[in-house]
Design a protein around this motif. Structure first.
Motif, short mmCIF file in Angstrom:
data_model
loop_
_atom_site.label_atom_id
_atom_site.label_comp_id
_atom_site.label_asym_id
_atom_site.label_seq_id
_atom_site.Cartn_x
_atom_site.Cartn_y
_atom_site.Cartn_z
N HIS A 199 0.81 -1.22 0.00
CA HIS A 199 0.00 0.00 0.00
C HIS A 199 0.85 1.28 0.00
O HIS A 199 0.28 2.38 0.05
N LEU A 200 2.15 1.14 -0.04
CA LEU A 200 3.04 2.30 -0.17
C LEU A 200 4.00 2.00 -1.31
O LEU A 200 4.66 0.94 -1.33
N VAL A 201 4.07 2.91 -2.29
CA VAL A 201 4.89 2.73 -3.48
C VAL A 201 5.72 3.99 -3.71
O VAL A 201 5.20 5.11 -3.61
N SER A 202 6.99 3.81 -4.01
CA SER A 202 7.86 4.93 -4.37
C SER A 202 8.36 4.73 -5.79
O SER A 202 9.00 3.72 -6.10
N ILE A 203 8.08 5.72 -6.66
CA ILE A 203 8.52 5.66 -8.05
C ILE A 203 9.60 6.70 -8.27
O ILE A 203 9.33 7.91 -8.16
N ALA A 204 10.81 6.25 -8.56
CA ALA A 204 11.93 7.16 -8.82
C ALA A 204 12.73 6.57 -9.98
O ALA A 204 13.62 5.74 -9.78
N THR A 205 12.40 6.98 -11.18
CA THR A 205 13.02 6.46 -12.39
C THR A 205 13.56 7.61 -13.23
O THR A 205 13.43 8.78 -12.85
N THR A 206 14.10 7.28 -14.39
CA THR A 206 14.53 8.32 -15.33
C THR A 206 13.56 8.42 -16.51
O THR A 206 13.89 8.97 -17.55
N ALA A 207 12.35 7.93 -16.34
CA ALA A 207 11.37 7.94 -17.42
C ALA A 207 11.03 9.36 -17.84
O ALA A 207 10.88 10.26 -17.00
N SER A 208 10.88 9.56 -19.13
CA SER A 208 10.50 10.88 -19.65
C SER A 208 9.08 10.89 -20.20
O SER A 208 8.54 11.97 -20.48
N THR A 209 8.47 9.72 -20.35
CA THR A 209 7.09 9.63 -20.83
C THR A 209 6.31 8.64 -19.96
O THR A 209 6.87 7.66 -19.47
N PRO A 210 5.02 8.89 -19.76
CA PRO A 210 4.21 8.03 -18.88
C PRO A 210 4.08 6.60 -19.42
O PRO A 210 4.03 6.38 -20.63
N TYR A 211 4.00 5.63 -18.49
CA TYR A 211 3.91 4.23 -18.88
C TYR A 211 2.98 3.42 -17.99
O TYR A 211 2.75 2.24 -18.24
N THR A 212 2.42 3.99 -16.93
CA THR A 212 1.52 3.23 -16.06
C THR A 212 0.32 4.08 -15.68
O THR A 212 0.44 5.28 -15.40
N ASP A 213 -0.86 3.43 -15.65
CA ASP A 213 -2.07 4.13 -15.20
C ASP A 213 -2.41 3.79 -13.76
O ASP A 213 -3.46 4.21 -13.24
N LEU A 214 -1.55 3.02 -13.11
CA LEU A 214 -1.68 2.67 -11.69
C LEU A 214 -2.88 1.79 -11.37
O LEU A 214 -3.22 1.59 -10.20
N THR A 215 -3.53 1.23 -12.39
CA THR A 215 -4.69 0.39 -12.10
C THR A 215 -4.31 -0.88 -11.34
O THR A 215 -5.16 -1.48 -10.68
N ALA A 216 -3.05 -1.27 -11.42
CA ALA A 216 -2.61 -2.45 -10.68
C ALA A 216 -2.47 -2.18 -9.19
O ALA A 216 -2.46 -3.11 -8.38
N ALA A 217 -2.33 -0.91 -8.81
CA ALA A 217 -2.21 -0.56 -7.39
C ALA A 217 -3.56 -0.73 -6.70
O ALA A 217 -4.61 -0.39 -7.24
N ARG A 218 -3.52 -1.24 -5.49
CA ARG A 218 -4.76 -1.47 -4.75
C ARG A 218 -5.35 -0.17 -4.24
O ARG A 218 -4.61 0.79 -3.96
#
Length: 333
Positions: A199-218
């Motif tokens: 239930h806690l997620v940290s996203i720290a990447t070098t991505a420059s364009t979106p790739y997830t809609d977070l629907t997998a997160a509860r």
């Protein structure tokens, strides 16, 4: 003028997570009270690459005002060469004379103020139960520091789920988590599995364009969206959104900015972290939706941590003092 290298800065900051958290919290409160000046960041981009250098000038008011700038470079290809992606310098100036007081290596300050910001948000937006596990997306320096600060605000944290595009990097990160932080680790087979794990997620990447809609997160998950450009417009629209500053978050093609452009307004932003802190209490997050914290990163936070480093370094005789750095003062007729 005082010059502080990386070793000096680390000597001051190592083990001082509580002090850094307090400095970052204070800067957010001062910003919300209108006692900061944080001009738009200046991006120096290099042709045909993802490389950039960013200037973040700022002023932080309060009991001890400070002014200065962070000059931070991000060269993603450095990682493949065995170097850190980011390097930085912080300059502090006197608010009385404008003269430079200190130049210090800034990558540690930048990483730890970012981590403190994320950890502070997790403490300000708690879930229904104590945090025992976290998912990290991206296995770089920032998520390492975020885990360190999360342990400070959540003593019950004991496990981490890891996902990264590089299996080698994920394995090395897992080893560091176990050996340096005492956390048990598991490497997820894919992003959706990792997002659903905790239930806690940290996203720290070098991505420059979106790739997830977070629907997998509860539902009820808090996503610390530190890298800012990973979540799709639909993912932002369906989340409860908290930012550090509305104007800053809605620029430079962040996920929040792209959402503003798509819907034509900012009404989807629920609050800023400063607004929540000024209310003086924890704000239990939604149990039905994902909460998304997107901190653009205010220069005032860097100043708050840098001023702490400057004061401690002076008190302990660290660094190199250059009394003749500036021209000799002459009196005009």
């Amino acid at each position: 003028m005082l010059v502080l290298g990386n070793a000096d800065v680390r000597q001051v900051l190592d083990g001082e997570e509580e002090a850094v958290l307090a400095a970052v919290r204070g800067a957010y409160v001062e910003h919300e009270r209108g006692r900061t000046t944080v001009p738009e960041s200046l991006f120096l981009r290099f042709p045909d690459t993802g490389n950039r250098i960013i200037a973040l000038p700022s002023y932080l008011g309060g009991a001890k005002p400070v002014a200065g700038m962070k000059w931070i470079a991000s060269f993603p290809d450095n990682v493949a060469e065995g170097m850190e992606r980011a390097s930085a310098v912080v300059v502090l100036n006197s608010t009385a004379t404008g003269r430079p007081l200190c130049v210090m290596e800034g990558s540690v300050i930048s990483a730890r103020r970012t981590a403190a910001s994320a950890a502070l948000a997790s403490a300000t937006l708690p879930g229904a139960t104590a945090v025992t596990a976290v998912t990290v997306v991206g296995c770089g320096v920032i998520n390492t520091e975020i885990l360190r600060f999360l342990r400070s605000v959540h003593p019950s944290l004991s496990a981490v789920t890891i996902v990264d595009l590089s299996a080698k990097r994920a394995a090395a990160f897992a080893h560091r988590c176990e050996s340096e932080l005492g956390l048990s680790t598991s490497v997820a087979r894919d992003l959706d599995t990792a997002l659903a794990a905790n239930h806690l997620v940290s996203i720290a990447t070098t991505a420059s364009t979106p790739y997830t809609d977070l629907t997998a997160a509860r539902p009820g998950t808090l996503v610390l969206h530190v890298s800012l450009r990973d979540v799709t417009v639909e993912g932002v629209r369906t989340a409860v959104n908290v930012v550090d500053d509305r104007d800053h978050a809605c620029r430079a093609a962040t996920s929040v900015h792209l959402t503003e452009q798509a819907v034509g307004h900012r009404d989807f932003i629920e609050s800023t972290i400063g607004e929540l802190l000024l209310k003086g209490e924890a704000h239990q997050r939604s149990t039905e939706r994902v909460t998304l914290f997107s901190p653009f990163g205010l220069g005032a936070l860097d100043l708050a941590v840098a001023e702490f480093v400057h004061g401690r370094a002076r008190a302990h005789g660290l660094g190199t003092d250059l009394p003749d750095f500036l021209p000799e003062q002459t009196l005009s007729a």
